[in-house]
Design a protein around this motif. Structure first.
Motif, PDB file in Angstrom:
ATOM      1  N   GLY A 219     -13.272   5.427  -2.016  1.00  0.00           N
ATOM      2  CA  GLY A 219     -13.493   6.754  -1.450  1.00  0.00           C
ATOM      3  C   GLY A 219     -13.549   7.848  -2.495  1.00  0.00           C
ATOM      4  O   GLY A 219     -13.048   7.716  -3.606  1.00  0.00           O
TER       5      GLY A 219
ATOM      6  N   ALA B 145      -7.699   4.631   0.358  1.00  0.00           N
ATOM      7  CA  ALA B 145      -8.727   5.650   0.127  1.00  0.00           C
ATOM      8  C   ALA B 145      -8.141   6.896  -0.507  1.00  0.00           C
ATOM      9  O   ALA B 145      -6.985   7.228  -0.336  1.00  0.00           O
ATOM     10  N   THR B 146      -8.959   7.574  -1.205  1.00  0.00           N
ATOM     11  CA  THR B 146      -8.785   8.886  -1.839  1.00  0.00           C
ATOM     12  C   THR B 146      -7.929   8.897  -3.079  1.00  0.00           C
ATOM     13  O   THR B 146      -8.279   8.291  -4.057  1.00  0.00           O
TER      14      THR B 146
END
Length: 304
Positions: free
Chosen positions: A177, A295-296
């Motif tokens: 991500g 994610a991230t």
């Protein structure tokens, strides 16, 4: 003094890394600062009257309802449900320095009150590992005095006129991500990939052989010149507009070779020109700390 530019800052990190100093410093900068607020109370606080000034909350593993999952949920709810401009500030410190600090103060570690502080330090770092990976800002206080830490926080959160622009250059994997908060994102997946060279696969873009392989792509120099030229044109403009943070992110498939190479090269070029530059390699640091991919967020910040 101008109003600080963040509405909510969650401050955490291992015990002894300087959270108390940070909370006091943010209060001096105009934040409404609350330390050791239970996580279960934060939602009620944010549901109350609108904030009339920025808010800084110190969060500690000693709280009875503390957990990494709950802290990250609070962060997401502050952003999504309450629409706040929220950041997670993580104060890190090396184990040997933390042990020395506990030895000098003769304090007991909250997670090992009847045992060696080293045991509690290890337990706490394990609990906070996933929080560390989500940090928007990471400050390593191992070599910082309380005065140095206050100065750093003043630079990051003071919002004073004429403040220097802090530039973060980071690498990431598209599979994990996009990094939250990036101002410019560049896709480097069109460049030749060292992953397909067995002798380079286990290395990363901080190593010269991997860099040389990526730079040998006929499109590399033109791409880098255009990116660096655009960056040099935009940074002064954003600085003059009063922006204090600017993030440039390079992504590739695994976040290990091409994106790291570009991150290292651009950060070095900007630092040589006098910009205040930090580096984060999101996936490399996740792997180094044994964190399962999610994610991230980026994790570590390294001064250039």
């Amino acid at each position: 003094m101008e109003t600080p530019h963040k509405q909510l800052v969650l401050v955490t990190g291992p015990s002894g890394a300087g959270r108390g100093t940070a909370i006091n410093a943010l209060e001096d900068l105009g934040y409404e600062a609350i330390d050791n607020l239970p996580l279960s109370m934060i939602g009620r606080l944010l549901d109350g009257p609108p904030l009339d000034r920025p808010l800084a909350l110190g969060l500690d593993v000693r709280n009875r309802d503390f957990s990494a999952v709950a802290l990250l949920e609070v962060l997401e709810e502050a952003i999504g449900l309450h629409g706040l401009d929220a950041e997670l500030l993580y104060l890190d410190c090396s184990e040997d320095v933390l042990q020395r600090r506990y030895s000098e103060t003769r304090r007991r570690h909250p997670l090992s009150p009847s045992e060696d502080p080293a045991i509690g330090i290890t337990r706490e770092q394990d609990i906070l590992a996933s929080v560390r990976t989500r940090a928007d800002i990471l400050i390593n206080t191992s070599e910082l005095s309380p005065h140095d830490l206050r100065d750093e926080l003043g630079r990051l959160f003071g919002g004073e006129a004429g403040a220097r622009l802090s530039v973060l250059v980071q690498s990431f994997s598209y599979k994990r991500g996009l990094p939250r908060g990036a101002d410019m994102v560049f896709d480097t997946r069109f460049l030749r990939n060292p992953h397909w060279d067995i002798s380079l696969r286990s290395g990363d873009g901080r190593e010269r052989p991997v860099q040389a392989y990526v730079e040998a792509d006929a499109r590399f120099e033109s791409f880098f010149d255009r990116v660096s030229g655009l960056t040099r044109e935009l940074l002064p403009a954003y600085r003059d507009e009063g922006k204090t943070h600017f993030t440039i992110a390079f992504g590739c498939t695994g976040g290990r070779h091409r994106s790291v190479t570009l991150t290292e090269r651009l950060a070095k070029a900007l630092a040589e020109e006098g910009w205040q530059v930090s580096i984060r390699h999101r996936e490399l640091e996740r792997a180094a700390h044994g964190v399962k991919p999610t994610a991230t967020q980026p994790i570590e910040e390294r001064k250039t």
